[in-house]
Scaffold this motif. Structure first.
Motif, PDB file in Angstrom:
ATOM      1  N   VAL A 169       0.842  -1.198   0.000  1.00  0.00           N
ATOM      2  CA  VAL A 169       0.000   0.000   0.000  1.00  0.00           C
ATOM      3  C   VAL A 169       0.878   1.249   0.000  1.00  0.00           C
ATOM      4  O   VAL A 169       0.587   2.228  -0.700  1.00  0.00           O
ATOM      5  CB  VAL A 169      -0.969  -0.011   1.201  1.00  0.00           C
ATOM      6  N   ASP A 170       1.975   1.219   0.741  1.00  0.00           N
ATOM      7  CA  ASP A 170       2.877   2.370   0.800  1.00  0.00           C
ATOM      8  C   ASP A 170       3.497   2.667  -0.561  1.00  0.00           C
ATOM      9  O   ASP A 170       3.674   3.830  -0.926  1.00  0.00           O
ATOM     10  CB  ASP A 170       3.981   2.141   1.833  1.00  0.00           C
ATOM     11  N   SER A 195      16.366 -10.323 -17.331  1.00  0.00           N
ATOM     12  CA  SER A 195      16.640  -9.187 -18.214  1.00  0.00           C
ATOM     13  C   SER A 195      15.358  -8.497 -18.678  1.00  0.00           C
ATOM     14  O   SER A 195      15.408  -7.455 -19.325  1.00  0.00           O
ATOM     15  CB  SER A 195      17.424  -9.659 -19.443  1.00  0.00           C
ATOM     16  N   GLN A 196      14.193  -9.054 -18.310  1.00  0.00           N
ATOM     17  CA  GLN A 196      12.926  -8.508 -18.784  1.00  0.00           C
ATOM     18  C   GLN A 196      12.186  -7.671 -17.753  1.00  0.00           C
ATOM     19  O   GLN A 196      11.142  -7.091 -18.048  1.00  0.00           O
ATOM     20  CB  GLN A 196      12.011  -9.654 -19.234  1.00  0.00           C
ATOM     21  N   CYS A 197      12.726  -7.613 -16.515  1.00  0.00           N
ATOM     22  CA  CYS A 197      12.017  -6.902 -15.450  1.00  0.00           C
ATOM     23  C   CYS A 197      12.946  -6.658 -14.268  1.00  0.00           C
ATOM     24  O   CYS A 197      14.097  -7.073 -14.275  1.00  0.00           O
ATOM     25  CB  CYS A 197      10.815  -7.726 -14.990  1.00  0.00           C
ATOM     26  N   GLN A 198      12.398  -5.990 -13.269  1.00  0.00           N
ATOM     27  CA  GLN A 198      13.068  -5.793 -11.985  1.00  0.00           C
ATOM     28  C   GLN A 198      12.316  -6.642 -10.960  1.00  0.00           C
ATOM     29  O   GLN A 198      11.128  -6.432 -10.747  1.00  0.00           O
ATOM     30  CB  GLN A 198      13.002  -4.324 -11.560  1.00  0.00           C
ATOM     31  N   PHE A 199      12.992  -7.607 -10.368  1.00  0.00           N
ATOM     32  CA  PHE A 199      12.342  -8.436  -9.355  1.00  0.00           C
ATOM     33  C   PHE A 199      12.387  -7.731  -8.004  1.00  0.00           C
ATOM     34  O   PHE A 199      13.419  -7.185  -7.613  1.00  0.00           O
ATOM     35  CB  PHE A 199      13.012  -9.804  -9.251  1.00  0.00           C
ATOM     36  N   ALA A 214       8.778  -2.773   1.196  1.00  0.00           N
ATOM     37  CA  ALA A 214       9.384  -1.706   1.997  1.00  0.00           C
ATOM     38  C   ALA A 214      10.782  -1.387   1.471  1.00  0.00           C
ATOM     39  O   ALA A 214      11.150  -0.217   1.310  1.00  0.00           O
ATOM     40  CB  ALA A 214       9.430  -2.098   3.464  1.00  0.00           C
ATOM     41  N   ALA A 215      11.561  -2.410   1.179  1.00  0.00           N
ATOM     42  CA  ALA A 215      12.901  -2.200   0.616  1.00  0.00           C
ATOM     43  C   ALA A 215      12.803  -1.582  -0.783  1.00  0.00           C
ATOM     44  O   ALA A 215      13.608  -0.718  -1.148  1.00  0.00           O
ATOM     45  CB  ALA A 215      13.665  -3.516   0.559  1.00  0.00           C
ATOM     46  N   HIS A 216      11.819  -1.998  -1.552  1.00  0.00           N
ATOM     47  CA  HIS A 216      11.610  -1.433  -2.887  1.00  0.00           C
ATOM     48  C   HIS A 216      11.290   0.060  -2.791  1.00  0.00           C
ATOM     49  O   HIS A 216      11.835   0.871  -3.542  1.00  0.00           O
ATOM     50  CB  HIS A 216      10.485  -2.187  -3.596  1.00  0.00           C
ATOM     51  N   LEU A 217      10.419   0.421  -1.860  1.00  0.00           N
ATOM     52  CA  LEU A 217      10.071   1.828  -1.677  1.00  0.00           C
ATOM     53  C   LEU A 217      11.301   2.636  -1.280  1.00  0.00           C
ATOM     54  O   LEU A 217      11.530   3.730  -1.815  1.00  0.00           O
ATOM     55  CB  LEU A 217       8.977   1.967  -0.610  1.00  0.00           C
ATOM     56  N   GLN A 253      14.315   1.984  -2.035  1.00  0.00           N
ATOM     57  CA  GLN A 253      15.148   2.089  -3.233  1.00  0.00           C
ATOM     58  C   GLN A 253      14.592   3.136  -4.200  1.00  0.00           C
ATOM     59  O   GLN A 253      15.350   3.915  -4.771  1.00  0.00           O
ATOM     60  CB  GLN A 253      15.232   0.728  -3.919  1.00  0.00           C
ATOM     61  N   LEU A 254      13.273   3.167  -4.384  1.00  0.00           N
ATOM     62  CA  LEU A 254      12.660   4.183  -5.252  1.00  0.00           C
ATOM     63  C   LEU A 254      12.997   5.585  -4.751  1.00  0.00           C
ATOM     64  O   LEU A 254      13.353   6.465  -5.532  1.00  0.00           O
ATOM     65  CB  LEU A 254      11.139   4.021  -5.288  1.00  0.00           C
ATOM     66  N   GLU A 255      12.879   5.779  -3.461  1.00  0.00           N
ATOM     67  CA  GLU A 255      13.144   7.099  -2.882  1.00  0.00           C
ATOM     68  C   GLU A 255      14.626   7.450  -2.954  1.00  0.00           C
ATOM     69  O   GLU A 255      14.992   8.586  -3.208  1.00  0.00           O
ATOM     70  CB  GLU A 255      12.635   7.142  -1.446  1.00  0.00           C
ATOM     71  N   TYR A 256      15.492   6.473  -2.743  1.00  0.00           N
ATOM     72  CA  TYR A 256      16.933   6.724  -2.725  1.00  0.00           C
ATOM     73  C   TYR A 256      17.489   7.020  -4.115  1.00  0.00           C
ATOM     74  O   TYR A 256      18.283   7.933  -4.291  1.00  0.00           O
ATOM     75  CB  TYR A 256      17.664   5.515  -2.126  1.00  0.00           C
ATOM     76  N   THR A 257      17.079   6.250  -5.084  1.00  0.00           N
ATOM     77  CA  THR A 257      17.645   6.409  -6.424  1.00  0.00           C
ATOM     78  C   THR A 257      16.993   7.533  -7.226  1.00  0.00           C
ATOM     79  O   THR A 257      17.431   7.827  -8.329  1.00  0.00           O
ATOM     80  CB  THR A 257      17.524   5.101  -7.237  1.00  0.00           C
ATOM     81  N   HIS A 258      15.948   8.120  -6.678  1.00  0.00           N
ATOM     82  CA  HIS A 258      15.232   9.215  -7.347  1.00  0.00           C
ATOM     83  C   HIS A 258      14.679   8.799  -8.701  1.00  0.00           C
ATOM     84  O   HIS A 258      14.511   9.625  -9.589  1.00  0.00           O
ATOM     85  CB  HIS A 258      16.121  10.460  -7.504  1.00  0.00           C
ATOM     86  N   ARG A 259      14.422   7.516  -8.866  1.00  0.00           N
ATOM     87  CA  ARG A 259      13.819   7.052 -10.111  1.00  0.00           C
ATOM     88  C   ARG A 259      12.379   7.514 -10.204  1.00  0.00           C
ATOM     89  O   ARG A 259      11.872   7.766 -11.280  1.00  0.00           O
ATOM     90  CB  ARG A 259      13.836   5.532 -10.177  1.00  0.00           C
TER      91      ARG A 259
END
Length: 179
Positions: free
Chosen positions: A12-13, A117-121, A127-130, A132-138
């Motif tokens: 949800v986050d 090679s077809q996606c990001q697992f 929580a770790a994905h979020l 990473q999204l915030e850290y890498t500024h993607r």
């Protein structure tokens, strides 16, 4: 299908993160439209952000093709740009068919060499994905978007008290049916 799927921690986050950046949230499912009330109620019950929910028209033999056609119509007819997509390994072909780059396809599940090679697992959880999204500024704010006004409320569901009363009746009905 008679069960209450568990929400993965942090899911949800992640959706709220995209919504806070100004992106329109679209939930695309291969479930038939006869399950609309149940699915929408589940999203509301688990506090998922409001968004557009797409269902198949009745029972279809190829729900992945239906998903792909729906997303293609958003792109061609409404000139939408899909920024990020989430799903399971079966959804990779859907997202690839709309030319979404592998760096914007996020898959929950066990990584395989064939699909790597077809996606990001998402292997460490949402929580770790979020983080990473915030850290890498993607995840950047949406540009030049017209924010759609979605009504505050439970995806257009009746009031919470009425929803709970109907849900309890539904659960009693399901539990009283013979196996």
């Amino acid at each position: 299908m008679g069960s209450d799927p568990k929400v993965r921690a942090g899911a949800v986050d992640v959706v709220r993160h995209w919504q806070d950046l100004g992106y329109l949230i679209i939930y695309v499912t291969g479930r038939p439209d006869m399950q609309k009330q149940r699915v929408v109620a589940w999203l509301a019950q688990h506090n998922f952000p409001h968004g557009i929910v797409s269902f198949c028209d009745g029972l279809v033999h190829d729900p992945l093709r239906h998903k792909a056609n729906f997303l293609k119509s958003l792109i061609t007819d409404l000139h939408m740009r899909i920024h990020a997509a989430y799903g399971s390994t079966k959804d990779i072909s859907v997202y690839s068919s709309i030319s979404l780059p592998p760096t914007h396809i996020y898959i929950v599940g066990r990584p395989t060499k064939k699909l790597q090679s077809q996606c990001q697992f998402i292997t460490e959880g949402y929580a770790a994905h979020l983080a990473q999204l915030e850290y890498t500024h993607r995840a950047r704010p949406a540009k030049n978007t017209t924010r759609m006004a979605l009504r505050k409320g439970s995806f257009g569901l009746p009031s919470q008290a009425e929803f709970l009363r109907k849900r309890n009746h539904l659960l009693r009905t399901i539990s009283s049916q013979p196996a």
